[in-house]
Design a protein around this motif. Sequence first.
Motif, mmCIF file in Angstrom:
data_model
loop_
_atom_site.group_PDB
_atom_site.id
_atom_site.type_symbol
_atom_site.label_atom_id
_atom_site.label_comp_id
_atom_site.label_asym_id
_atom_site.label_seq_id
_atom_site.Cartn_x
_atom_site.Cartn_y
_atom_site.Cartn_z
ATOM 1 N N THR A 171 42.236 51.992 33.694
ATOM 2 C CA THR A 171 40.923 51.542 34.153
ATOM 3 C C THR A 171 40.434 50.475 33.182
ATOM 4 O OG1 THR A 171 40.490 53.827 34.827
ATOM 5 C CG2 THR A 171 38.641 52.278 34.910
ATOM 6 N N PHE A 172 39.822 49.402 33.727
ATOM 7 C CA PHE A 172 39.252 48.428 32.800
ATOM 8 C C PHE A 172 37.871 47.981 33.244
ATOM 9 C CE2 PHE A 172 41.323 45.550 35.761
ATOM 10 C CZ PHE A 172 40.556 44.383 35.745
ATOM 11 N N TRP A 173 37.069 47.642 32.250
ATOM 12 C CA TRP A 173 35.684 47.215 32.416
ATOM 13 C C TRP A 173 35.481 45.862 31.730
ATOM 14 C CZ3 TRP A 173 37.440 51.947 31.135
ATOM 15 C CH2 TRP A 173 36.988 53.083 31.835
ATOM 16 N N THR A 174 34.501 45.098 32.180
ATOM 17 C CA THR A 174 34.140 43.844 31.520
ATOM 18 C C THR A 174 32.623 43.783 31.341
ATOM 19 O OG1 THR A 174 33.947 42.637 33.610
ATOM 20 C CG2 THR A 174 36.104 42.612 32.527
ATOM 21 N N ARG A 175 32.209 43.000 30.371
ATOM 22 C CA ARG A 175 30.786 42.816 30.132
ATOM 23 C C ARG A 175 30.548 41.440 29.541
ATOM 24 N NH1 ARG A 175 27.578 43.732 25.615
ATOM 25 N NH2 ARG A 175 29.133 44.979 24.520
ATOM 26 N N LEU A 176 29.830 40.588 30.266
ATOM 27 C CA LEU A 176 29.413 39.319 29.706
ATOM 28 C C LEU A 176 28.385 39.552 28.607
ATOM 29 C CD1 LEU A 176 29.023 37.187 32.952
ATOM 30 C CD2 LEU A 176 30.703 36.806 31.144
ATOM 31 N N GLU A 177 28.261 38.602 27.704
ATOM 32 C CA GLU A 177 27.285 38.742 26.633
ATOM 33 C C GLU A 177 25.873 38.915 27.191
ATOM 34 O OE1 GLU A 177 26.762 36.450 22.480
ATOM 35 O OE2 GLU A 177 26.189 35.271 24.233
ATOM 36 N N SER A 178 25.626 38.318 28.353
ATOM 37 C CA SER A 178 24.298 38.394 28.962
ATOM 38 C C SER A 178 24.051 39.712 29.693
ATOM 39 C CB SER A 178 24.119 37.241 29.955
ATOM 40 O OG SER A 178 25.124 37.284 30.962
ATOM 41 N N GLU A 179 25.068 40.556 29.835
ATOM 42 C CA GLU A 179 24.935 41.827 30.535
ATOM 43 C C GLU A 179 24.719 42.969 29.544
ATOM 44 O OE1 GLU A 179 27.724 40.934 34.446
ATOM 45 O OE2 GLU A 179 28.676 41.719 32.631
ATOM 46 N N ASN A 180 23.929 43.936 29.941
ATOM 47 C CA ASN A 180 23.607 45.052 29.049
ATOM 48 C C ASN A 180 24.619 46.180 29.113
ATOM 49 O OD1 ASN A 180 21.194 43.935 28.037
ATOM 50 N ND2 ASN A 180 20.079 44.590 29.872
ATOM 51 N N GLU A 181 25.354 46.271 30.229
ATOM 52 C CA GLU A 181 26.297 47.364 30.398
ATOM 53 C C GLU A 181 27.634 46.840 30.904
ATOM 54 O OE1 GLU A 181 24.567 50.133 33.060
ATOM 55 O OE2 GLU A 181 23.003 50.802 31.667
#
Length: 424
Positions: A171-181
Amino acid sequence: MKVYQAFAFLSIFIILFYNCSLPADDEEKGDLKGGDTITPELPWEGEMDKFTINSKEGIHLNDPQEDAGTAYITIPSTSVKNTRWEFGVHLTFNPSANNYARFYLTSSSNILSGNLNGYYIQIGGAKDNVALYRQNGNQSKLLASGRELMKGNSSPKLYIKVECDNNGYWTFWTRLESENEYVKEKQIKDTDIQTSRYCGIYCIYTKTRCKGFTFHHIQLSNDVETNTSPDETPDNPDTDLPDNPDTPELPRDVRGMLLFNEIMYNNATDGAEYVEIYNPTEQAVILPALYLYKMHEDGTIYNTTILQNESPSTPLAIPSKTYLCFTKYFNRVVQKHKVGGENIIIIPNFPALNNNGGYLALSSSKETAPGHTFDTCCFRDEMHTIDKITGISLEKKSPELSSLNKNWRSSKHATGGTPGIKNR
């Protein structure tokens, strides 16, 4: 102590070191305040001369040759199942099929540019997304593809988290710097490779991007919850792809998939000759090389030039609706026409174009069999729409249309041409 036991011991040490030292996810919100004190302390090896590693940035590509190519570094790691990988990435450009990176979660070899068995996360490529791949030898298989979160972003900053549980669910997740989660991207089960010796970073870049990659806050841990109820519809893996994961097979007839778009054949003294092509399709065209033919009017070929990436091991890629320019003199073209150069490739033996005009063909193969030719065109003075033509390129009126003579005109740009960018 056996070599494998030594690797296992070092891997466990690294994991414990990460777990005890890195900030929790809710404490690290995507900036580099306070720096990265952990990443530079890890036992990195490989092409160390191409990277700068310090507590302020983490790992920064800094190729002293300032040239196109690839670069990699690794650390020992035997972790596969029950493992979480987390890291941050900052690119100073929008990734492309010629400029992208891989984070190898697992690898059987510490030479990431060669044949190996392992799993990796790819950042960018033909699409502006993050994707999970499995590599067996020199073949890669796409396992799961995420959202195109970097599309249109000239300086993406993001965080990536990957987990493999004891049942082999990735499973993988991503988060932009502008996103909180974190945003959960995809999940898939794959247990084809169950051992590892290294993890590491692998960058693929053109000349203008040799300093544009930074990895930071790299963390491994082994407290992954086993997934007893995985997603009902995991991604179906793509078919095996030879040598590079973004290299699809071309159709039997490639006509119109790539088109000539601009030709500078009578350059100014401070400029240089070049040929520009355009991809009018909705998909990237990726192949080892192109073949530029110089022809007589009757179609007889008298000169063939191989158009390939500055690093021959990197496939040539033309994303959808994108321009790519070939020239012998990169600096002259960039300085004369005031362009960035990211879509310009140096061809040391680029052929001289006759100032009196000529005929060109673009092919996917050395063979001249039917179906291999993308496009053919003519260039001559009579096709210009102005009188003074020295230092002025011929360009398409409509890039998506065929290369008939009536679809060409003199460049209207103040510098005399628009190599690698849209005609203006």
